[in-house]
Design a protein around this motif. Sequence first.
Motif, PDB file in Angstrom:
ATOM      1  N   PHE A  25       0.808  -1.220   0.000  1.00  0.00           N
ATOM      2  CA  PHE A  25       0.000   0.000   0.000  1.00  0.00           C
ATOM      3  C   PHE A  25       0.840   1.268   0.000  1.00  0.00           C
ATOM      4  CE2 PHE A  25      -3.384  -2.885   1.463  1.00  0.00           C
ATOM      5  CZ  PHE A  25      -4.324  -2.547   0.515  1.00  0.00           C
ATOM      6  N   TYR A 272      -5.608  13.445   6.889  1.00  0.00           N
ATOM      7  CA  TYR A 272      -6.099  12.100   7.184  1.00  0.00           C
ATOM      8  C   TYR A 272      -5.360  11.497   8.384  1.00  0.00           C
ATOM      9  CZ  TYR A 272      -5.843   7.029   6.889  1.00  0.00           C
ATOM     10  OH  TYR A 272      -5.808   5.709   7.201  1.00  0.00           O
TER      11      TYR A 272
ATOM     12  N   MET B 161      -7.308  -9.634   9.029  1.00  0.00           N
ATOM     13  CA  MET B 161      -5.925  -9.436   9.502  1.00  0.00           C
ATOM     14  C   MET B 161      -5.862  -8.307  10.521  1.00  0.00           C
ATOM     15  SD  MET B 161      -3.824  -9.765   5.940  1.00  0.00           S
ATOM     16  CE  MET B 161      -2.297  -9.107   6.600  1.00  0.00           C
ATOM     17  N   ILE B 162      -6.586  -7.247  10.225  1.00  0.00           N
ATOM     18  CA  ILE B 162      -6.540  -6.051  11.054  1.00  0.00           C
ATOM     19  C   ILE B 162      -7.330  -6.244  12.353  1.00  0.00           C
ATOM     20  CG2 ILE B 162      -7.471  -3.685  11.065  1.00  0.00           C
ATOM     21  CD1 ILE B 162      -4.814  -4.008   9.710  1.00  0.00           C
ATOM     22  N   GLY B 168       0.013  -2.166  18.129  1.00  0.00           N
ATOM     23  CA  GLY B 168       0.379  -1.431  16.920  1.00  0.00           C
ATOM     24  C   GLY B 168      -0.476  -1.754  15.719  1.00  0.00           C
ATOM     25  N   ILE B 169      -1.551  -2.481  15.921  1.00  0.00           N
ATOM     26  CA  ILE B 169      -2.364  -2.873  14.767  1.00  0.00           C
ATOM     27  C   ILE B 169      -3.007  -1.659  14.096  1.00  0.00           C
ATOM     28  CG2 ILE B 169      -4.573  -3.242  15.976  1.00  0.00           C
ATOM     29  CD1 ILE B 169      -3.108  -5.701  13.464  1.00  0.00           C
ATOM     30  N   ASN B 170      -3.265  -0.626  14.888  1.00  0.00           N
ATOM     31  CA  ASN B 170      -3.866   0.587  14.312  1.00  0.00           C
ATOM     32  C   ASN B 170      -2.977   1.221  13.266  1.00  0.00           C
ATOM     33  OD1 ASN B 170      -6.100   0.297  15.799  1.00  0.00           O
ATOM     34  ND2 ASN B 170      -5.611   1.900  17.301  1.00  0.00           N
ATOM     35  N   PHE B 172      -1.127  -0.318  11.115  1.00  0.00           N
ATOM     36  CA  PHE B 172      -1.344  -1.005   9.842  1.00  0.00           C
ATOM     37  C   PHE B 172      -2.688  -0.622   9.230  1.00  0.00           C
ATOM     38  CE2 PHE B 172       1.800  -3.636  11.974  1.00  0.00           C
ATOM     39  CZ  PHE B 172       2.746  -3.731  10.974  1.00  0.00           C
ATOM     40  N   ARG B 173      -3.670  -0.492  10.093  1.00  0.00           N
ATOM     41  CA  ARG B 173      -4.979  -0.094   9.606  1.00  0.00           C
ATOM     42  C   ARG B 173      -4.892   1.268   8.907  1.00  0.00           C
ATOM     43  NH1 ARG B 173      -9.006   1.223  14.182  1.00  0.00           N
ATOM     44  NH2 ARG B 173      -7.958   3.206  13.827  1.00  0.00           N
ATOM     45  N   THR B 174      -4.136   2.161   9.529  1.00  0.00           N
ATOM     46  CA  THR B 174      -3.944   3.491   8.934  1.00  0.00           C
ATOM     47  C   THR B 174      -3.294   3.390   7.561  1.00  0.00           C
ATOM     48  OG1 THR B 174      -3.606   4.313  11.152  1.00  0.00           O
ATOM     49  CG2 THR B 174      -2.948   5.760   9.348  1.00  0.00           C
ATOM     50  N   ILE B 175      -2.254   2.574   7.474  1.00  0.00           N
ATOM     51  CA  ILE B 175      -1.528   2.429   6.211  1.00  0.00           C
ATOM     52  C   ILE B 175      -2.437   1.850   5.126  1.00  0.00           C
ATOM     53  CG2 ILE B 175       0.346   1.180   5.072  1.00  0.00           C
ATOM     54  CD1 ILE B 175       1.493   3.220   6.838  1.00  0.00           C
ATOM     55  N   TYR B 176      -3.199   0.826   5.475  1.00  0.00           N
ATOM     56  CA  TYR B 176      -4.019   0.158   4.461  1.00  0.00           C
ATOM     57  C   TYR B 176      -5.084   1.092   3.908  1.00  0.00           C
ATOM     58  CZ  TYR B 176      -2.023  -4.217   6.275  1.00  0.00           C
ATOM     59  OH  TYR B 176      -1.170  -5.201   6.675  1.00  0.00           O
ATOM     60  N   PHE B 177      -5.477   2.037   4.744  1.00  0.00           N
ATOM     61  CA  PHE B 177      -6.540   2.945   4.321  1.00  0.00           C
ATOM     62  C   PHE B 177      -5.999   4.106   3.476  1.00  0.00           C
ATOM     63  CE2 PHE B 177      -9.762   6.292   4.900  1.00  0.00           C
ATOM     64  CZ  PHE B 177     -10.923   5.570   4.684  1.00  0.00           C
TER      65      PHE B 177
END
Lengths: 290, 361, 419
Positions: A25, A272, B161-162, B168-170, B172-177
């Motif tokens: 990503f 964002y 996955m998220i 620190g999972i947040n 990754f969530r930020t990155i994927y979005f």
Amino acid sequence: MSTPTTSLKPSAWRYVPLVLVALIFVFPLEFMIMSSLKPSEQLLADSNSFRAFLPVGDISLNNYVAAFARAPVALFLFNSVFITATTVALALFFCSVAAFSFVFLQWRGRDTIMTVLLTTLVIPIEIIAVPLLLLVNQLPWVGLHGFSTGWLNSYQVQIIPFSADALTVYLFVQYFKDLPKELIEAARIEGASWWQIYYKVIMPLAGPVTATAAILKFLAMYNQFLWPLMVTQAEEYRPVMVGLQYFFQLNIAWGEVMAYLTLITVPVLIFYLLLQRAFIASIASTGIKG
Amino acid sequence: MQSGKKNQNSEATGWLMAFPATAIIGLFIIVPFLLGFYFAFTNQRFISPNPTEYVGTSNFHQLLDLGVLTLEPERDTATQEIKKDAAGALTYPTVRSLTRNNPDMPYFNGMREWFSWHSGDNIKVVVARDVVFMKAIVNTFIFVLVVAPLQGGIALLLALMINQKLPGINFFRTIYFMPVVVSIVVVSLLWRFIYSGDNGLLNALLGFFTFGAFKPVDWLGNPATALPSIIAMSIWQAVGFHMVIWLSGLQTIPVSLYEASDIEGATSWQKFRFVTWPGLRNTAILVLVVITMQAFTLFSQVAVMTQGGPVDSTQTIVFQAVQRGYAKQDIATGSAISVILFALVITISLIQRYLTRESNT
Amino acid sequence: MKKLIFGGMMMASLMASTVAYAATDLTMWYHGAGNDVEKKIVMGLIEDFNKSQADFAVKLEQFPQAAYNDSVTAAAVAGKLPDILDVDGPVMPSWAWAGYMAPLTVDPAAYAKFLPGPIGKYNGKVYSVGLWDAAVALVGRKSVLEANGIRIPTVDKPWTGEEFDAALLKIQASGKFEYPFDLGMAWKGEWYPYAFSPFLQSFGGDIVNRDGYKTADGTLNGAEAVKFGKWWQSLFTRKLVPGTSQSPADRDTGLASGKYALSWNGNWAALGMVDKFKDDVVFMPAPDFGKGPKIGAASWQFGVSAASKHQDGANKFIQFALQDKYLTQFSDGIGLIPPTPESAAASNNYKAGGPMEVFFGLSKAQATLRPVYPGYPVAAKVFEKALSDLANGSEVQATLDAAADEITKDIEKNKNYTK
């Protein structure tokens, strides 16, 4: 939301897929930002190796300086932000108040009007652009210079036609439908007017959907291209996406293009990142209502 | 009495509250659309000194007319024997010889071959008056049919996955979005570099990870890979949004259900199949509907990356509407395409609504 | 920060309006936004004009070239054209036919000595005049050609089609280049008809039958056109040229970086090549495929809007702009071909012995106008698509048939583009 709990002992391998996916990503954006720091020739030479992702070689902000010299970048950014922010604010108000009326009030013709409005969900701007152009050209306007006809070359031509749309109405309608009706009943018995119920009872509960609608509207507006291209013959009203065309000359300076892309993307990204928790939480809670 | 007054009040207020949005959507979307609907039955041009004329449904015929021709092998005029060329193959008349100035088949006049197949010694040819538009319709449907399940599926996978409870999972969530907030025009420009045939980033990376075994592909320049490349990029850009919607669905499933299935010794797959999936039904409908709607209006990616090529492999309905109505100045045809798109999408959303009606309580 | 910038802008516009005091404002649209050099020359020209007389003050509005036609067409439809506008030569008949442009009243003596390309004539009237022409040439390096034993063609003795083909194969066989030749397939849009339809014409075909402009049948899909189509397609199948997915960056830098040995490119890109290869660079004429060597003519030109209330002033400005010194300035600044012998002689690049002198000769000897009829913008799109499809392997006859049909149908739909 998932608040990570420290009681679990994660093994490092559970992060491997997460990191790999994250790389997928991130890499185009990383490529964009790194390229914006390199001279065009190096950018192109680097673009087929891992050097594309690294700040190596001749690194400078020269591309940014050149981009500002080539086009009034600050003006374009201001225009885009102004147009987008105004449209979002208007759309949130007009659409939430309409959705409130559709969901909570009884009036003749309500269901017909709502159905017709929501049907327009499937009409993209591209397919009505030409008739819309002919239409706005006939509309009157009263501005600083008095009365005039035709909206070309203005802010309003980029704002007003988009200040209400079916998607935003739809999001609010879906959300309002699931709110408990008792809230309204109670407020009515206490003698509150509909407007009071709208802004004192319902809207305070509508934070998540408001944020979702705001984000979607923001993105749709900020990214508009075809319409502003057709209606802005004067530079002073051009937004960032039309400004992009300034960089497609013969012998394109790719470093400058990358710098410009970064300049128009990074503000949105920062916005964002600052608000991402609220963003995602809001979309998530709207999702449930679907 | 009291309630009567209240109703009257709500009648007026209801109108007033709905008025601004109704007026704006009415004036700036519905009126232009109706204007376009009218243009679709005329010969309206973008710029022309000629007066506009009513032409009935001819624009729709120009776009949609189809027919099937049967080509029989050519026979010797004298002996009626089937002719063969030097290599022993049968010879056939060209489609054009039948569809041009042929008084026997006036309907077929001006049509072109879309696709064909052999049926015995004969060839059946499906001819269309506007082959490019037919391809645009097919491509749009392919895009919708591939993107809807694939993007929905990948988004669900990412959401699962998220949804793990990890520190620190947040992040990754930020990155994927993140790609969701980047303009599709910007994204398309970047990916044009990445997909570049001779020195693109994707070819370089694939070559590196396969130790050079991977042969470079001209992703956007090859009719076989151009549409899949656009599909992949579109998914990359939008999947984060749907991931978050799935995530919200996942988080509405009570933890007690998972605990119960743990006690019964369920495997991960069983838990997904019998607990997670049933709990996601409503979310699935929302994701499907939103993706379908967006996919039908595919335009920007094509406009920036391929312009409908190579050889029409990435033509889409909206791209054609803009191409005809704007670039080729034929507003009438562009408007007719808009009307067709509108009819298609409405039909499909009605079907979707019908198929999912029980759960839409 | 933002306030500062906007404060500055307001000041600037206030100052501009005091200068314009008492004169009638004329607006002018120009396609040079984002190109600093071009902007400076245009601004200088406008300033000179405004100072030279007191009746009119020209004000400039700039557009990025990539969006110019779309933006201006939209404005034309809305009836919002300026007094003076900049129009791409082949698009002019479309605008003139639609009634957006008025014939020029500039004294014909002002452009009597011009090359034919920059003069925009439609229905026997002059609607637009350009301050320059553009030309395309085969750009290459003497050293490469000599090393491969290839004759260097001249305007008097260009390559024949066979010679050209043989040269490409020789270079390919040398194995030193990714592709022997670069057509510039990355430049979508008007480049295709501008740069490639002359090949078709040299074969004996054309985009449309110019005899009355009623049909494309027979000219775009006749035997000569099919011959052209097969040759064109073979360039791609034989891997002699990069295809439609060529990256714009390769187009810009491929010759200089040694990816390509020859390039089909305009004089606007020639300065860079001269800088890079010095004496080694050679600009060669188009090959002769049977009906003579041909290149496209006509570039951007100035015209007067029919809706302008001050057509006299607009014509005055255009006449002013046609002076040799401005022709020379544009040529020196952006490498374009000066349209008169005097302005050429005064220019850095096109004077006798100048590095690009050859282009003046090319323009004079080979330049051919694109079809002069109001349907050209449509025909150009159709032609572009047909050439892209052929490059990607579509069947030649069927593709050209379809293109010819579409162009003919467009003419019929517009009642032969007669009013």
